[in-house]
Write an enzyme that holds these catalytic residues in place. Structure first.
Site, PDB file in Angstrom:
ATOM      1  N   ASP A  64       0.899  -0.947  -0.233  1.00  0.00           N
ATOM      2  CA  ASP A  64      -0.066  -0.127  -0.290  1.00  0.00           C
ATOM      3  C   ASP A  64       1.082   1.046  -0.074  1.00  0.00           C
ATOM      4  O   ASP A  64      -0.093   2.396  -0.239  1.00  0.00           O
ATOM      5  CB  ASP A  64      -1.183   0.349   1.486  1.00  0.00           C
ATOM      6  CG  ASP A  64      -2.127  -1.170   0.908  1.00  0.00           C
ATOM      7  OD1 ASP A  64      -2.291  -1.477  -0.364  1.00  0.00           O
ATOM      8  OD2 ASP A  64      -3.040  -1.756   1.928  1.00  0.00           O
TER       9      ASP A  64
ATOM     10  N   TYR B 169     -10.255   0.144   1.136  1.00  0.00           N
ATOM     11  CA  TYR B 169      -9.967  -0.066   2.866  1.00  0.00           C
ATOM     12  C   TYR B 169      -9.448   1.274   2.970  1.00  0.00           C
ATOM     13  O   TYR B 169      -9.070   2.263   2.423  1.00  0.00           O
ATOM     14  CB  TYR B 169      -8.030  -1.051   2.925  1.00  0.00           C
ATOM     15  CG  TYR B 169      -8.950  -2.464   2.977  1.00  0.00           C
ATOM     16  CD1 TYR B 169      -9.528  -2.143   4.864  1.00  0.00           C
ATOM     17  CD2 TYR B 169      -8.828  -3.467   2.805  1.00  0.00           C
ATOM     18  CE1 TYR B 169     -10.222  -3.431   5.394  1.00  0.00           C
ATOM     19  CE2 TYR B 169      -8.980  -4.625   3.003  1.00  0.00           C
ATOM     20  CZ  TYR B 169      -9.390  -5.210   4.509  1.00  0.00           C
ATOM     21  OH  TYR B 169      -9.865  -6.129   5.314  1.00  0.00           O
TER      22      TYR B 169
END
Length: 671
Positions: free
Chosen positions: A321, A405
């Site tokens: 990420d 997310y």
């Protein structure tokens, strides 16, 4: 006045760097990825900081060069992009370093590339033909969710690919925030980023327990067994709760912190600088407490999210990420409301558009004080007097949204000299389609037709300690049971505390059975009371490490996630636990594993400590449609650094705004 060497690049400086790069590549097309501050070499910066802390700064004080790291593609006549990097001195307007990365590594993703993928999917004959296998109900439209390709299979050519997850959204609600994740579609388009063509459509299986990894078992009524699962208040079937009264954070006299030069924070004996970059998000620099140095640099280094569904192409489903797209690039605009409470200071950031021009990212970081319960207390039972203080914290927070997310990261400084690095995960589960009535070994069915796959979120915090000086050591403290014996432990109640100094770069794991503690000590400074070296310590979080087989591509490209603690010798620009280039990697390169392999001496020198922890997320129905936060805290605390409790002088006055309220049962009682 010239900007501080740690200040983020201004919009003007970013545009200067762009102009220098453009001038260096005449008659070519450039696609910019990032332009941000290349932090000065540590040796140069330490010299400047020493002058600053001595109060001797002046307009003529020598400063490290102000360098911009520029990452971009050069697109020539054959239209094949060549990834390149350059460092530009924004003061002299000169390029001081340049290298061609080429195909050796892949650059991080950009939002502009995501937009291309969405456009190409809808225009692709392959995609259109794949969608003919499904009958979508009237009023439903397809949504494309771009995703990193993951680790390339050994059979894949070394080309830049993108993939997309597909969903359907119910347009009859006339609400753009209707939850399209409720309707997953079992097709995954793959785009060749060079040609910008959809080269294939992967067709994952939708079966349940006992069915194969490859069989296509879905029906044409692909989402008929799915149902709405919304989260925005106006679409909730029963609306929001009506019995919740306001709980406000009020600071009538303003905050206790002070901000100068846009990045220097002073609060309750703490002094540090806040910075930001597109990869790591908020970073903390030059941390001091009451005139003593504690930390040179503190940041979230990386996070990998590997999924455990073995059905192709889900075996490639693994995001980095921070390395793949940049945590800072995905930072939220933190408006006043629920993200931060009280009296707030916001820090803006600067990111880069595809044309290389600077774009302001407002309110990327928020700074605020918060109450976190009791700080310390003692009641004298003889006199009936209790002295109690509150545990007030100063919070530096940023939030990133990565497709489904959300991650909330906070650096919390307290009045007892402690630092807590907090990670919270929330948002929407990444889900796939499953046939009606089936369950799976690869995850949990959280709604009709919706399988939430098992996965992990594994983060790494990078600590560059400066405990009372630049040269530190790492000591491992453990508490061991001692067998009963007549000489030293006749009654069996004694346990032995051991301390071992790490001599060479290495890794280690949490050991709660030994109360294993990692101490970052200054072996050259001794606490006058305990006669031990001054230190800051943390207990490694005993969370599960990476579960993928060590020989798998998932594991080989995320070696930092296989141990809880790494200890390495400092090197300039060695900031990323998983290496600088993670997109489509097949093995971790220049990450912490390679740093440990060097075998550097790490005793009484410039040492770096990396702490890895995370969530093994086997989803539950309660995680749907939006999961409550999962919270992890790395607590970094002083250990024989002070000569007493540093919060002993925190005021213990009562909060005049607090009041007693009787319960309804008691107020209405006639007894």
């Amino acid at each position: 006045m010239a900007p501080h060497p740690l200040a983020i690049l201004s919009e003007e400086e970013t545009n200067i760097a762009r102009e220098v790069v453009v001038a260096a590549h005449p008659n070519t097309v450039l696609h910019f990825r990032e332009i941000y501050l290349s932090e000065p070499p540590k040796e140069q910066l330490q010299e400047f900081l020493a002058i600053e802390h001595a109060g001797r700064l002046s307009p003529t004080t020598p400063r490290p060069p102000r360098l911009a790291l520029c990452q971009y593609d050069v697109i020539s006549g054959d239209r094949i992009p060549v990834y390149q990097e350059a460092e530009v001195d924004v003061n002299t307007r000169k390029r001081v370093q340049h290298k061609i990365i080429g195909k050796e590594h892949h650059a991080a993703l950009t939002l502009a590339e995501f937009e291309v993928l969405v456009e190409r999917c809808f225009a692709s004959p392959l995609f259109q033909k794949a969608m003919e296998d499904f009958d979508l109900p009237k009023g439903f439209e397809v949504v494309i969710e771009p995703w990193p390709y993951g680790g390339r299979d050994h059979s894949d050519p070394n080309r830049r690919f993108f993939q997309a997850l597909c969903f359907a959204t119910n347009t009859t609600k006339n609400n753009e925030d209707a939850n399209f994740y409720s309707y997953p579609l079992p097709i995954i388009p793959v785009m060749d980023a060079t040609t910008q063509e959809i080269v294939r459509i992967d067709r994952p299986a939708t079966g349940g327990k006992g069915e194969g990894l490859h069989e296509q078992t879905f029906s044409r009524d692909i989402i008929g067994h799915c149902k709405d699962s919304d989260y925005v208040p106006e679409l909730l079937p029963n609306g929001s709760r009506k019995d919740l009264k306001p709980l406000n954070v009020v600071q009538p006299e303003g905050p206790s912190f002070k901000i100068t030069n846009e990045s220097l924070v002073e609060w309750q004996k703490w002094r540090f600088r806040v910075a930001f970059n597109p990869r790591e998000g908020a970073t903390i620099h030059d941390v001091w407490y009451d005139g003593r140095s504690v930390m040179y640099r503190l940041a979230i280094s990386e996070m990998t999210v590997p999924y455990a569904d073995p059905r192709p192409p889900y075996h490639r489903k693994q995001a980095f990420d921070f390395g793949d797209g940049g945590g800072g690039n995905m930072a939220n605009n933190l408006s006043i409301g629920c993200d931060c409470l009280g009296v707030i200071k916001y820090f803006d950031a600067v990111i880069t558009g595809a044309d290389g021009k600077a774009q302001k990212l407002p309110n990327a970081i928020c700074l605020h004080e918060q109450d976190n319960g009791i700080g310390w207390k003692h009641s004298n039972w003889r006199t009936g007097r209790a002295v109690v203080t509150r545990h007030r914290e100063l919070v530096v927070q940023f939030i990133i949204t990565l497709a489904n997310y959300e991650y909330i990261f906070a650096y919390k400084f307290d009045q007892a000299g402690g630092i807590t690095v907090e990670s919270r995960a929330t948002g929407i589960l990444n889900v796939v389609n499953i046939d009606p009535g089936k369950t799976s070994d690869y995850g949990n069915v959280v709604s009709g037709g919706v399988l939430a796959q098992n996965h992990q979120h594994i983060s790494c915090v990078r600590m560059d300690p400066a405990v009372d000086g630049a040269n530190n050591s790492v000591v491992i403290e453990e508490s061991h049971p001692e067998p009963m014996n007549e000489a030293t432990n006749p009654n069996g109640n004694y346990y032995k505390v051991t301390n071992q100094t790490i001599e060479r770069a290495t890794y280690l794991d949490a050991a709660p059975q030994l109360n294993r503690v990692v101490k970052m000590v200054n072996p050259n400074k001794t606490n006058p009371i305990s006669q031990k070296p001054v230190a800051y310590k943390f207990t490694p979080l005993a969370t599960q490490t990476l579960l993928a087989d060590p020989n798998s591509i998932q594991a080989r490209r995320a070696q930092f996630a296989q141990h809880h603690v790494w200890v390495t010798k400092y090197r300039d620009a060695e900031l990323y636990a998983g290496g600088r280039y993670t997109l489509q990697s097949q093995v971790e390169v220049d990450g912490v594993r390679d740093a440990v392999k060097r075998g550097d001496a790490v005793d009484n020198t410039d040492v770096v400590v990396w702490s890895t922890f995370g969530i093994t997320h086997n989803p539950r129905v309660e995680d749907w449609p939006v999961m409550p936060v999962e919270i992890f805290q790395l607590m970094i605390r002083p250990s024989d650094f002070f000569t007493e409790n540093p919060a002993i002088d925190v005021p213990s006055g009562k909060n005049a705004a607090s009041r007693v309220v009787q319960s309804e049962c008691c107020r209405n009682s006639h007894i």
